[in-house]
Design an enzyme around this catalytic site. Structure first.
Site, PDB file in Angstrom:
ATOM      1  N   HIS A 289       0.456  -1.218  -0.090  1.00 20.99           N
ATOM      2  CA  HIS A 289      -0.417   0.091   0.492  1.00 20.99           C
ATOM      3  C   HIS A 289       1.079   1.263   0.256  1.00 20.99           C
ATOM      4  CE1 HIS A 289      -2.918   3.034   1.287  1.00 20.99           C
ATOM      5  NE2 HIS A 289      -3.642   2.290   0.881  1.00 20.99           N
ATOM      6  N   ARG A 337      -3.197   1.061  -4.233  1.00 18.94           N
ATOM      7  CA  ARG A 337      -2.431  -0.078  -3.858  1.00 18.94           C
ATOM      8  C   ARG A 337      -3.361  -0.454  -5.351  1.00 18.94           C
ATOM      9  NH1 ARG A 337      -6.853  -3.206  -0.212  1.00 18.94           N
ATOM     10  NH2 ARG A 337      -8.177  -1.397   0.412  1.00 18.94           N
ATOM     11  N   LYS A 340      -7.329  -0.193  -7.280  1.00 26.23           N
ATOM     12  CA  LYS A 340      -7.614   0.782  -6.233  1.00 26.23           C
ATOM     13  C   LYS A 340      -8.029   1.712  -7.639  1.00 26.23           C
ATOM     14  CE  LYS A 340      -9.505  -0.354  -2.726  1.00 26.23           C
ATOM     15  NZ  LYS A 340     -10.628  -0.516  -1.743  1.00 26.23           N
ATOM     16  N   ASP A 343      -7.382   9.231  -5.006  1.00 28.10           N
ATOM     17  CA  ASP A 343      -7.433   9.686  -4.289  1.00 28.10           C
ATOM     18  C   ASP A 343      -6.485  10.855  -3.641  1.00 28.10           C
ATOM     19  OD1 ASP A 343      -7.884   9.914  -1.323  1.00 28.10           O
ATOM     20  OD2 ASP A 343      -8.494   8.389  -0.691  1.00 28.10           O
ATOM     21  N   CYS A 345      -5.438  12.077  -1.478  1.00 23.10           N
ATOM     22  CA  CYS A 345      -4.038  11.637  -0.161  1.00 23.10           C
ATOM     23  C   CYS A 345      -3.013  10.618  -1.005  1.00 23.10           C
ATOM     24  CB  CYS A 345      -4.907  11.454   0.862  1.00 23.10           C
ATOM     25  SG  CYS A 345      -5.834   9.498   0.769  1.00 23.10           S
ATOM     26  N   TYR A 346      -3.438  10.535  -1.692  1.00 22.81           N
ATOM     27  CA  TYR A 346      -2.018   9.067  -2.200  1.00 22.81           C
ATOM     28  C   TYR A 346      -1.519  10.307  -3.385  1.00 22.81           C
ATOM     29  CZ  TYR A 346      -5.213   5.811  -0.616  1.00 22.81           C
ATOM     30  OH  TYR A 346      -5.284   4.431   0.775  1.00 22.81           O
ATOM     31  N   ASP A 388     -10.753  13.877  -0.881  1.00 25.83           N
ATOM     32  CA  ASP A 388     -10.420  12.583  -2.298  1.00 25.83           C
ATOM     33  C   ASP A 388     -10.412  12.568  -3.725  1.00 25.83           C
ATOM     34  OD1 ASP A 388     -10.532  10.015  -3.325  1.00 25.83           O
ATOM     35  OD2 ASP A 388     -11.678   9.449  -1.219  1.00 25.83           O
ATOM     36  N   ASP A 395     -11.959  17.629   4.182  1.00 23.76           N
ATOM     37  CA  ASP A 395     -11.274  17.076   5.194  1.00 23.76           C
ATOM     38  C   ASP A 395     -10.246  17.815   5.737  1.00 23.76           C
ATOM     39  OD1 ASP A 395      -9.535  14.180   4.793  1.00 23.76           O
ATOM     40  OD2 ASP A 395     -11.619  13.782   4.595  1.00 23.76           O
ATOM     41  N   HIS A 398      -7.123  15.249   3.533  1.00 23.74           N
ATOM     42  CA  HIS A 398      -6.865  15.002   2.274  1.00 23.74           C
ATOM     43  C   HIS A 398      -6.981  16.644   1.613  1.00 23.74           C
ATOM     44  CE1 HIS A 398      -9.800  11.383   2.534  1.00 23.74           C
ATOM     45  NE2 HIS A 398      -8.651  10.882   1.791  1.00 23.74           N
TER      46      HIS A 398
HETATM   47  C1  LIG Z   1       2.824   7.609   9.716  1.00 24.15           C
HETATM   48  C2  LIG Z   1       1.257   6.662   9.239  1.00 24.15           C
HETATM   49  C3  LIG Z   1       1.054   6.451  10.616  1.00 24.15           C
HETATM   50  C4  LIG Z   1       0.499   6.616   8.224  1.00 24.15           C
HETATM   51  C5  LIG Z   1      -0.775   5.869   7.663  1.00 24.15           C
HETATM   52  C6  LIG Z   1      -0.518   6.661   6.870  1.00 24.15           C
HETATM   53  C7  LIG Z   1      -2.125   5.389   6.349  1.00 24.15           C
HETATM   54  C8  LIG Z   1      -3.060   6.788   5.905  1.00 24.15           C
HETATM   55  C9  LIG Z   1      -2.140   4.761   6.604  1.00 24.15           C
HETATM   56  C10 LIG Z   1      -3.260   4.047   5.892  1.00 24.15           C
HETATM   57  C11 LIG Z   1      -3.310   2.354   4.928  1.00 24.15           C
HETATM   58  C12 LIG Z   1      -4.672   1.419   4.268  1.00 24.15           C
HETATM   59  C13 LIG Z   1      -4.697   0.493   4.469  1.00 24.15           C
HETATM   60  C14 LIG Z   1      -5.440   2.265   3.573  1.00 24.15           C
HETATM   61  C15 LIG Z   1      -7.164   2.083   2.713  1.00 24.15           C
HETATM   62  O1  LIG Z   1      -8.395   2.577   3.439  1.00 24.15           O
HETATM   63  P1  LIG Z   1      -9.152   1.939   1.952  1.00 24.15           P
HETATM   64  O2  LIG Z   1      -9.036   0.721   1.643  1.00 24.15           O
HETATM   65  O3  LIG Z   1      -9.913   2.941   2.526  1.00 24.15           O
HETATM   66  O4  LIG Z   1      -8.377   2.887   0.965  1.00 24.15           O
HETATM   67  P2  LIG Z   1      -8.009   2.258  -0.745  1.00 24.15           P
HETATM   68  O5  LIG Z   1      -9.116   1.714  -0.968  1.00 24.15           O
HETATM   69  O6  LIG Z   1      -7.581   3.897  -1.325  1.00 24.15           O
HETATM   70  O7  LIG Z   1      -6.460   1.633  -0.297  1.00 24.15           O
HETATM   71 ZN   LIG Z   2      -7.812   9.044   1.121  1.00 21.84          ZN
END
Ligand SMILES: CC(C)=CCC/C(C)=C/CC/C(C)=C/COP(=O)(O)OP(=O)(O)O
Ligand SMILES: [Zn+2]
Length: 476
Positions: A289, A337, A340, A343, A345-346, A388, A395, A398
Site C-alpha cells: 500500500h 494499491r 483501487k 484518491d 491523499c496519495y 479524495d 477534510d 485530504h
Molecule cells: C505515518 C502514519 C501513521 C501513516 C499512516 C498512513 C495511512 C494513511 C495508512 C492507511 C493504509 C491503508 C491500508 C489504507 C486503506 O484504506 P482504504 O481501503 O479505505 O483505501 P484504498 O482503497 O485507497 O486502499
Molecule cells: Zn484518501
C-alpha cells in the site's frame, strides 16, 4: 472466463452463416433472446446457438467487476473536472484552476476549531487533526504561531504520565498519536519559546518507545498492539527530531533478546515488508500500500542516507515499477494499491515517495504535471478544503496531503550523504531544496505551495530547529 467455458455439444455446428449473424460484439454483449431472427436454423445451428447462450453470462461477467464498475464511476466523476471547470474557479494562464489559498486557509482554521457533538468519535484522532491543520496551513504560507498556546495546552493534557501521547486526556499512549503530537509541538515551537519544546517529557517518551521495540527489529504501535511499518517510521521520526538516545532503556523488553539499540534489526525488518510485487506493506506478507511505502522509505531515509539504505534493504527497481503503476491515467493522481481508485491523499503518500527514491535513481520517473493537474482541477472543493475525489467532502487529512503532494510535484530536493553523520539518526537533516519546477504547463507561481521536508512532512525550519534545540540541551 474462457477456461471455465463448457465444450460445445457434439451436435452443435458453428457455420459461416452463424458467424455472419454473430459478430464479436454481438456474441459477447447482445446475444438476442428471441429466436425469430433465426427461424430457419438447422438443428445443429440451433444447438450451437443454445451453447452460445449458455456461455454468454460467464463471458459478460468476466468483463465487468465491482472494481471495474467503481472505476467507471470514478472516471465519470473526475473527467468533467479535468476537462472543464465545474467549480467556476478563476483559471491560471494554462487554463487550470488557481490554488484557492484563501479558501483552504479558512477551511483549515475552521478544522482547528471546535467540533460539534457527533465528532466525539474523532477524539482519539485529536493529535492528527491538529497536525493536519497546522501542516496544511504552513504549506499555504500561513503563520501558525497563534496556535502555540493551544497546542501546548492540548498536548500537555494528552501526554501520558508514563510517556508518549494518546488521543486526548486519559487515553493510553499510541505511536501514531505521539508522532502527530510531536510534529505539531515542534511546528509551533521556536528556539526563543523553550516552554513549548520542554512540554515534551523526552525521558518518559524514550521509555515508552523502549516498550514498543520488538525482538525482530520492528515496533508495535502501542503496548501489546500491532507491529507495522508505521511504527518504524513514527518511532524513528520522534527519536531523530527529539535527538533521543538510540540506546534502548534498561527496562525495554527487547533487551532480553539481546537487542541494545532502537535500530537493531530494523532495516532488515523493513526490508521484509517489501511484497512480491515490489510494493511495501504494513508488515511482512501483507498487501502493498502506498501509505506504507512512504513509511518504509521515510524510515530508511532516517536510518541513514537514502543513497545507502534504500538499495541495501529494498529491491529498488521492483519498488519503482510498483510506485509508477500507482499513478492513474487519465486521472493523473495516485491510487494507494493495485486495482483501487485515485484518491487525493496519495498525492503525498505516493507522490512524496519520489523525492526519496530520486536519491537512488535520477528524476523523471513520474508525471509531476499530471499530479498537479489532479490536485488543482479535481481535488479542490468549491467552498475550500481538498478532497479524495470529486463528489466527496473535504477534510483536514485530504487537505494536508493533497497540498503536500502538490508541493512534491513543484519542488526538488537533494540529500548530502557526505555530510550525514554515521550515528544518531542525523541523515534526514542533510536535505536541501534544489530548485522549483518552473516549466510546468499546469501551475503558475501563484499556485505554488511551500517546500516541505521530504522525510518529516513539516517545514524544514521546524525539523532543524527542534534537532538543534534538543542537541544543545543534551541530557534527557
Ligand atoms: C505515518 C502514519 C501513521 C501513516 C499512516 C498512513 C495511512 C494513511 C495508512 C492507511 C493504509 C491503508 C491500508 C489504507 C486503506 O484504506 P482504504 O481501503 O479505505 O483505501 P484504498 O482503497 O485507497 O486502499
Ligand atoms: Zn484518501
Amino acid at each position: 472466463m474462457a477456461s471455465s467455458r463448457p465444450d460445445p455439444p457434439e451436435a452443435a455446428t458453428p457455420s459461416a452463416r452463424l458467424d455472419e449473424i454473430l459478430d464479436d460484439k454481438l456474441r459477447i454483449q447482445e446475444l438476442p433472446d428471441s429466436d425469430h431472427e433465426y427461424e430457419d436454423l438447422s438443428p445443429q445451428e440451433e444447438a450451437h446457438m443454445a451453447y452460445l447462450e449458455s456461455v454468454r453470462i460467464p463471458i459478460v461477467d468476466s468483463f465487468k467487476t465491482t472494481s471495474s464498475e467503481v472505476q467507471d464511476e470514478t472516471l465519470e466523476a473526475v473527467l468533467p473536472f479535468l476537462e472543464g471547470n465545474p467549480n467556476d474557479f478563476p483559471l491560471n494562464e494554462h487554463g487550470i484552476p488557481h490554488l484557492q489559498k484563501e479558501k483552504h486557509i479558512k477551511f483549515l482554521k475552521k478544522a482547528l476549531g471546535d467540533y460539534p457533538a457527533p465528532f466525539a468519535m474523532m477524539d482519539a484522532s485529536r493529535p492528527w487533526l491538529v497536525y493536519w491543520g497546522l501542516q496544511g496551513l504552513s504549506a499555504l504560507g500561513y503563520d501558525i504561531s497563534e496556535y502555540r498556546e493551544r497546542v501546548i495546552h492540548t498536548f500537555s493534557l494528552a501526554q501520558y504520565p508514563a510517556g508518549g501521547y494518546g488521543g486526548n486526556y486519559g487515553h493510553f499512549p499510541h505511536l501514531a498519536a505521539t508522532y502527530a503530537a510531536v510534529l505539531s509541538i515542534i511546528m509551533v515551537s521556536t528556539p526563543d519559546s523553550p516552554a513549548t519544546y520542554d512540554s515534551i517529557n523526552r525521558k518518559n517518551l524514550w521509555h515508552f518507545l523502549g516498550q514498543l521495540k520488538q525482538p525482530d527489529g520492528g515496533f508495535n504501535m502501542t503496548t501489546g498492539g500491532e507491529e507495522d511499518i508505521r511504527g518504524a517510521y513514527c518511532a524513528l521520526t520522534v527519536l531523530s527530531l527529539l535527538n533521543l538516545p538510540l540506546e534502548l532503556p534498561d527496562d525495554a523488553p527487547a533487551r532480553k533478546c539481546g537487542l541494545t539499540s532502537f535500530t537493531d534489526r530494523l532495516g532488515e525488518w523493513i526490508g521484509r515488508c517489501q511484497s512480491f510485487d515490489g510494493g511495501i506493506s504494513a508488515a511482512p506478507g501483507n498487501e502493498a500500500h502506498g501509505a506504507y511505502a512512504f513509511c518504509g522509505l521515510g524510515a530508511l531515509a532516517i536510518l541513514g542516507p537514502p543513497k545507502e539504505t534504500l538499495h541495501k534493504y529494498f529491491d529498488m527497481s521492483r519498488l519503482i515499477h510498483w510506485l509508477s503503476a500507482r499513478q492513474c491515467a487519465p486521472e493523473g493522481g495516485y491510487n494507494g494499491r493495485t486495482n483501487k481508485l485515485v484518491d487525493g491523499c496519495y498525492s503525498h503518500w505516493v507522490g512524496g515517495c519520489w523525492a526519496l527514491v530520486e536519491e537512488h535513481q535520477s528524476e523523471g520517473l513520474w508525471n509531476r504535471d499530471a499530479l498537479a493537474r489532479y490536485v488543482l482541477s479535481a481535488a479542490q472543493f468549491s467552498k475550500g478544503g481538498l478532497v479524495d475525489k470529486p463528489g466527496k467532502r473535504p477534510d483536514a487529512y485530504h487537505t494536508c496531503y493533497n497540498l503536500a503532494g502538490l508541493s512534491a510535484a513543484q519542488h526538488r530536493y537533494i540529500h548530502d550523504a557526505e555530510k550525514a553523520g554515521k550515528l544518531g539518526l542525523d541523515a534526514p537533516f542533510h536535505w536541501t531544496p534544489n530548485g522549483t519546477f518552473a516549466a510546468s504547463t499546469i501551475w503558475t507561481p501563484a499556485d505554488e505551495v511551500a517546500r516541505i521536508h521530504p522525510v518529516f512532512v513539516i517545514p524544514f525550519s521546524a525539523a532543524s530547529e527542534s534537532r538543534k534545540y534538543f542537541a544543545d540541551k543534551g541530557s534527557l
